[in-house]
Design a protein around this motif. Structure first.
Motif, PDB file in Angstrom:
ATOM      1  N   GLY A 251      -1.635  -6.450   3.410  1.00 36.70           N
ATOM      2  CA  GLY A 251      -1.728  -5.324   3.735  1.00 36.70           C
ATOM      3  C   GLY A 251      -1.838  -4.975   5.526  1.00 36.70           C
ATOM      4  O   GLY A 251      -0.993  -4.517   6.260  1.00 36.70           O
ATOM      5  N   ILE A 318      -4.310   3.089   6.717  1.00 37.30           N
ATOM      6  CA  ILE A 318      -5.111   2.554   5.753  1.00 37.30           C
ATOM      7  C   ILE A 318      -6.351   2.561   5.999  1.00 37.30           C
ATOM      8  O   ILE A 318      -7.439   2.670   5.318  1.00 37.30           O
ATOM      9  CB  ILE A 318      -4.870   1.475   6.388  1.00 37.30           C
ATOM     10  CG1 ILE A 318      -3.297   0.230   6.132  1.00 37.30           C
ATOM     11  CG2 ILE A 318      -5.587   0.464   5.884  1.00 37.30           C
ATOM     12  CD1 ILE A 318      -2.489  -0.907   6.532  1.00 37.30           C
ATOM     13  N   TRP A 323      -5.160   0.938   1.908  1.00 39.85           N
ATOM     14  CA  TRP A 323      -4.324   0.111   1.584  1.00 39.85           C
ATOM     15  C   TRP A 323      -3.714   1.031   0.588  1.00 39.85           C
ATOM     16  O   TRP A 323      -2.204   1.025   0.405  1.00 39.85           O
ATOM     17  CB  TRP A 323      -4.423  -1.164   1.312  1.00 39.85           C
ATOM     18  CG  TRP A 323      -4.917  -1.815   0.336  1.00 39.85           C
ATOM     19  CD1 TRP A 323      -6.324  -2.045  -0.114  1.00 39.85           C
ATOM     20  CD2 TRP A 323      -4.038  -2.159  -0.184  1.00 39.85           C
ATOM     21  NE1 TRP A 323      -5.996  -2.520  -0.901  1.00 39.85           N
ATOM     22  CE2 TRP A 323      -5.574  -2.825  -1.818  1.00 39.85           C
ATOM     23  CE3 TRP A 323      -2.854  -2.130  -1.195  1.00 39.85           C
ATOM     24  CZ2 TRP A 323      -4.912  -3.437  -2.859  1.00 39.85           C
ATOM     25  CZ3 TRP A 323      -2.135  -2.313  -2.103  1.00 39.85           C
ATOM     26  CH2 TRP A 323      -3.124  -2.821  -3.060  1.00 39.85           C
TER      27      TRP A 323
END
Length: 401
Positions: A251, A318, A323
């Motif tokens: 991510g 994020i 995430w």
């Protein structure tokens, strides 16, 4: 959301852009033509300068000798470095080391961090990440055949991996392997540290990608793990957490990739505009006088700006929400930015004509190396399908929004 920069970050980005322009871009002609190892002495000298300037390892926490930037700041740094293939390596934030540093920092034991993390963060050694397998889809990390079987105090690893980036010359690999085939599918695999000098770690070849096998950090190796025995203390994180750690790694890592691609877009766009403005095609007429070229310039500028803001928003999300809450955004930036980059580079190639296909510019290099952006970290189609399923799921009758 506020993407305004602190005074410190403004200074950092200014210093970075100046260093890239003065120290790295002049090295590119030799980088394109000479074996990478011949450049290493000059590269190490420039790495030493970066450390002296306090710009080393922007992704690494300060206690490990890095800059400790947050994800938005790191994205902006990655954009500045992405204009040259040498940028991330010279500044100590290149893949796959950047992701492995993050995994070791979050999940490594004190002993693992002392042996592997600290020298890796300092740029004294390199690492590789060994997940993708030859016969199975790399887009689905729960599907793999490589096994790590317990034998006393050891794991014995058997399997075949490929596209193990930077295995050539690496000190260790982070290997994803099945440790419990009877567990639920997302709990079967684990991540294990394997020193590359371990018997049974066999680098079969550096895979030739579009005619270039690469070397060192720019290589993609096929690895055979043949009764490769390592201590069970080399397990990274809990047993069965391989899939979860991979998602955590991929991510934020996608932010690094996407902002690097924005840097490539910026470089290709500058080359496109410069060539259009100076290439004479008839007396008193340049390519910039052609409506189609002007349309390409306008479309490229808009696509770069939109892609850039989408990535920065995802980095902010994020950081603010985690995430998992940003999963849709992470999928979105993968295919949006990869395709924008491909279009911008292709337009620049078109404007350069035959020159663009040579190594007298970076365009052919970008086209050759970054076409893979639509495949690695999950093919665009996988992200589109995943994104659409989540969107449709949220809109089903009775679904909470």
């Amino acid at each position: 959301m506020d993407f305004s920069l602190s005074e410190r970050m403004e200074t950092v980005l200014g210093m970075t852009r100046e260093f890239v322009a003065r120290e790295l871009i002049p090295m590119e002609p030799e980088f394109l033509r000479a074996p990478f190892r011949t450049l290493l002495p000059e590269i190490e000298r420039r790495r030493a300068k970066v450390k002296q300037m306090g710009l080393w390892a922007p992704n690494v926490p300060q206690e490990l000798g890095g800059m400790g930037l947050d994800l938005v700041e790191l994205g902006l740094m990655s954009e500045a470095l992405g204009v040259t293939p040498l940028g991330h390596f010279v500044f100590g934030c290149h893949a796959p080391d950047a992701g492995n540093i993050e995994v070791l920092h979050l999940h490594g034991t004190p002993e693992q961090q002392e042996r592997w993390l600290r020298p890796l963060a300092a740029g004294e050694i390199r690492s590789c990440f060994s997940m993708t397998e030859v016969e199975l889809p790399g887009s689905n990390p729960v599907m793999m055949e490589t096994t790590a079987v317990k034998d006393g105090g050891d794991y014995v690893i058997n399997g075949q991996k490929w596209y193990t980036t930077a295995a050539d010359g690496a000190a260790f690999a982070v290997v994803m392997a099945i440790t419990d085939p009877e567990a639920p599918i997302h709990r079967r695999a684990s991540m294990i540290i394997v020193p590359c000098d371990t018997p049974g770690f066999d680098l079969v070849r550096n895979i030739s990608v579009m005619g270039h096998a690469g070397e060192d950090w720019a290589s993609h190796a096929e690895i055979l793990y043949h009764s490769c025995r390592v201590p069970r203390t080399n397990l990274l994180g809990p047993e069965g957490a391989g899939f979860q750690i991979a998602q955590e790694r991929l991510g934020p890592g996608r932010i690094h990739h996407c902002m690097r691609w924005i840097g490539i877009c910026n470089r290709a766009f500058d080359l496109l505009c410069g060539r259009a403005a100076t290439r004479v095609i008839a007396p008193g007429e340049t390519l910039a006088d052609k409506d189609i070229v002007r349309a390409w310039i306008a479309e490229s500028a808009a696509e770069i700006a939109a892609a850039r803001l989408l990535v920065l928003h995802t980095a902010w999300k994020i950081t603010a929400l985690g995430w998992r809450e940003a999963r849709q955004d992470i999928s979105m930036i993968k295919f949006v930015v990869a395709n924008a980059m491909q279009r911008v580079v292709d337009r620049a190639l078109q404007v350069h004509g035959g020159l663009g296909m040579t190594d007298d510019t970076l365009l052919a290099f970008f086209f050759r190396h970054e076409r893979a952006a639509r495949i690695y970290d999950g093919p665009d189609e996988v992200h589109k399908i995943s994104l659409a399923k989540r969107i449709l799921g949220e809109r089903r009758p009775g679904a909470s929004r």
